[in-house]
Motif scaffolding. Structure first.
Motif, mmCIF file in Angstrom:
data_model
loop_
_atom_site.group_PDB
_atom_site.id
_atom_site.type_symbol
_atom_site.label_atom_id
_atom_site.label_comp_id
_atom_site.label_asym_id
_atom_site.label_seq_id
_atom_site.Cartn_x
_atom_site.Cartn_y
_atom_site.Cartn_z
ATOM 1 N N HIS A 84 -2.367 14.746 11.685
ATOM 2 C CA HIS A 84 -1.694 13.435 11.838
ATOM 3 C C HIS A 84 -1.013 13.072 10.519
ATOM 4 C CE1 HIS A 84 -2.254 8.895 13.098
ATOM 5 N NE2 HIS A 84 -1.061 9.122 12.588
ATOM 6 N N GLY A 115 1.106 -3.577 17.036
ATOM 7 C CA GLY A 115 0.028 -2.824 16.410
ATOM 8 C C GLY A 115 0.282 -2.393 14.978
ATOM 9 N N GLN A 116 1.394 -2.855 14.373
ATOM 10 C CA GLN A 116 1.655 -2.476 12.980
ATOM 11 C C GLN A 116 0.670 -3.175 12.053
ATOM 12 O OE1 GLN A 116 5.659 -3.215 11.594
ATOM 13 N NE2 GLN A 116 5.275 -2.299 9.593
ATOM 14 N N VAL A 117 -0.027 -2.384 11.244
ATOM 15 C CA VAL A 117 -1.018 -2.928 10.314
ATOM 16 C C VAL A 117 -0.458 -2.924 8.887
ATOM 17 C CG1 VAL A 117 -3.313 -2.559 9.317
ATOM 18 C CG2 VAL A 117 -2.960 -2.272 11.786
ATOM 19 N N VAL A 118 0.175 -1.827 8.493
ATOM 20 C CA VAL A 118 0.732 -1.734 7.138
ATOM 21 C C VAL A 118 2.205 -2.151 7.196
ATOM 22 C CG1 VAL A 118 1.212 -0.232 5.175
ATOM 23 C CG2 VAL A 118 -0.872 0.107 6.522
ATOM 24 N N HIS A 136 4.588 7.773 12.751
ATOM 25 C CA HIS A 136 3.426 8.634 12.970
ATOM 26 C C HIS A 136 3.872 9.923 13.668
ATOM 27 C CE1 HIS A 136 0.260 5.498 12.247
ATOM 28 N NE2 HIS A 136 1.181 4.671 12.682
ATOM 29 N N ASP A 188 -2.444 10.949 7.318
ATOM 30 C CA ASP A 188 -3.091 9.669 7.623
ATOM 31 C C ASP A 188 -4.561 9.751 7.218
ATOM 32 O OD1 ASP A 188 -2.325 7.215 9.878
ATOM 33 O OD2 ASP A 188 -4.421 7.500 9.289
ATOM 34 N N ILE A 189 -5.049 8.695 6.556
ATOM 35 C CA ILE A 189 -6.430 8.692 6.060
ATOM 36 C C ILE A 189 -7.447 8.633 7.205
ATOM 37 C CG2 ILE A 189 -6.841 6.194 5.818
ATOM 38 C CD1 ILE A 189 -7.827 6.774 2.942
ATOM 39 N N ASN A 190 -6.988 8.158 8.343
ATOM 40 C CA ASN A 190 -7.869 8.021 9.510
ATOM 41 C C ASN A 190 -7.181 8.683 10.708
ATOM 42 O OD1 ASN A 190 -9.972 7.180 11.131
ATOM 43 N ND2 ASN A 190 -9.143 5.129 11.421
ATOM 44 N N ILE A 192 1.436 4.259 -2.718
ATOM 45 C CA ILE A 192 1.215 5.676 -2.418
ATOM 46 C C ILE A 192 2.432 6.493 -2.852
ATOM 47 C CG2 ILE A 192 1.108 7.319 -0.480
ATOM 48 C CD1 ILE A 192 -1.028 5.543 0.783
ATOM 49 N N HIS A 219 6.675 3.001 8.906
ATOM 50 C CA HIS A 219 6.080 4.343 8.878
ATOM 51 C C HIS A 219 6.102 4.949 10.267
ATOM 52 C CE1 HIS A 219 2.939 1.288 9.340
ATOM 53 N NE2 HIS A 219 2.289 2.149 10.108
ATOM 54 N N LEU A 238 0.821 -1.214 0.000
ATOM 55 C CA LEU A 238 0.000 0.000 0.000
ATOM 56 C C LEU A 238 0.857 1.268 0.000
ATOM 57 C CD1 LEU A 238 -2.731 1.477 0.365
ATOM 58 C CD2 LEU A 238 -2.485 1.096 2.827
HETATM 59 P P1 5GP Z 1 -0.128 1.301 11.630
HETATM 60 O O1 5GP Z 1 -1.373 0.932 12.375
HETATM 61 O O2 5GP Z 1 0.326 0.208 10.696
HETATM 62 O O3 5GP Z 1 0.972 1.831 12.508
HETATM 63 O O4 5GP Z 1 -0.534 2.557 10.772
HETATM 64 C C1 5GP Z 1 -1.051 2.484 9.496
HETATM 65 C C2 5GP Z 1 -1.693 3.831 9.256
HETATM 66 O O5 5GP Z 1 -1.921 3.977 7.877
HETATM 67 C C3 5GP Z 1 -3.039 3.982 9.956
HETATM 68 O O6 5GP Z 1 -2.981 5.095 10.824
HETATM 69 C C4 5GP Z 1 -4.026 4.164 8.818
HETATM 70 O O7 5GP Z 1 -5.032 5.104 9.104
HETATM 71 C C5 5GP Z 1 -3.132 4.642 7.680
HETATM 72 N N1 5GP Z 1 -3.620 4.242 6.370
HETATM 73 C C6 5GP Z 1 -4.064 3.006 6.012
HETATM 74 N N2 5GP Z 1 -4.416 2.998 4.724
HETATM 75 C C7 5GP Z 1 -4.181 4.249 4.243
HETATM 76 C C8 5GP Z 1 -4.360 4.860 2.962
HETATM 77 O O8 5GP Z 1 -4.793 4.257 1.979
HETATM 78 N N3 5GP Z 1 -4.020 6.169 2.853
HETATM 79 C C9 5GP Z 1 -3.522 6.887 3.903
HETATM 80 N N4 5GP Z 1 -3.242 8.169 3.704
HETATM 81 N N5 5GP Z 1 -3.338 6.348 5.128
HETATM 82 C C10 5GP Z 1 -3.671 5.036 5.290
#
Ligand code: 5GP
Ligand code: ZN
Length: 136
Positions: free
Chosen positions: A37, A91-94, A100, A29-31, A8, A98, A4
């Protein structure tokens, strides 16, 4: 590999780009957890922070340092949390490193690093832990 954040960086998935240099790409961040953020990623794909060569990690954090001040000023934040979730257990999702940058405001109701986890008994073996971790 379909990543992902690599997509980007390449512009194949749209993002609100904040900054870009040779080593890093930063976007909103999208969320968002708070206004402003921002997420900072190395342009080279590494899954985990601990996979990065130290020079590249240093270069990434030089950019994080510069952006931290820029974001703080831009949204008139009272403080910032700066950090990364390293591996799924943390808690890493992507799966692309990265960092924050999360603006904080007096009275926003949020917590600190100490609110991430608190394991009972973690302070019971500090001496043993110091021996385990000390670098000669
Ligand atoms: P993690 O939880 O892995 O530390 O953070 C992943 C972050 O990526 C989350 O805060 C989530 O909101 C953000 N994120 C996930 N998908 C996208 C996307 O498609 N675009 C953007 N701008 N942020 C994303
Ligand atoms: Zn990637």
């Amino acid at each position: 590999m379909d990543c992902l954040f690599c997509n980007i960086i390449k512009g194949e998935i749209p993002s609100y780009k904040v900054y870009e240099d040779e080593v890093a790409y930063a976007f909103l961040d999208i969320n968002p957890c708070a206004r402003g953020h921002t997420v900072v990623v190395p342009k080279t794909h590494y899954e985990n922070f601990t996979d990065m060569p130290s020079e590249e990690a240093g270069a990434l954090f030089a950019t994080v340092r510069m952006l931290a001040k820029m974001v703080e000023d831009a949204v008139s934040a009272d403080g910032l949390n700066i950090g990364l979730n390293n591996k799924p257990a943390a808690g890493q999702v992507v799966s692309h490193v990265h960092v924050h940058i999360i603006p904080r405001f007096e009275g926003d109701g949020g917590g600190s690093m100490h609110s991430i986890v608190s394991v009972n008994g973690a302070a019971d073996d500090l001496e043993e832990m110091a021996e385990l971790l000390v670098m000669e």
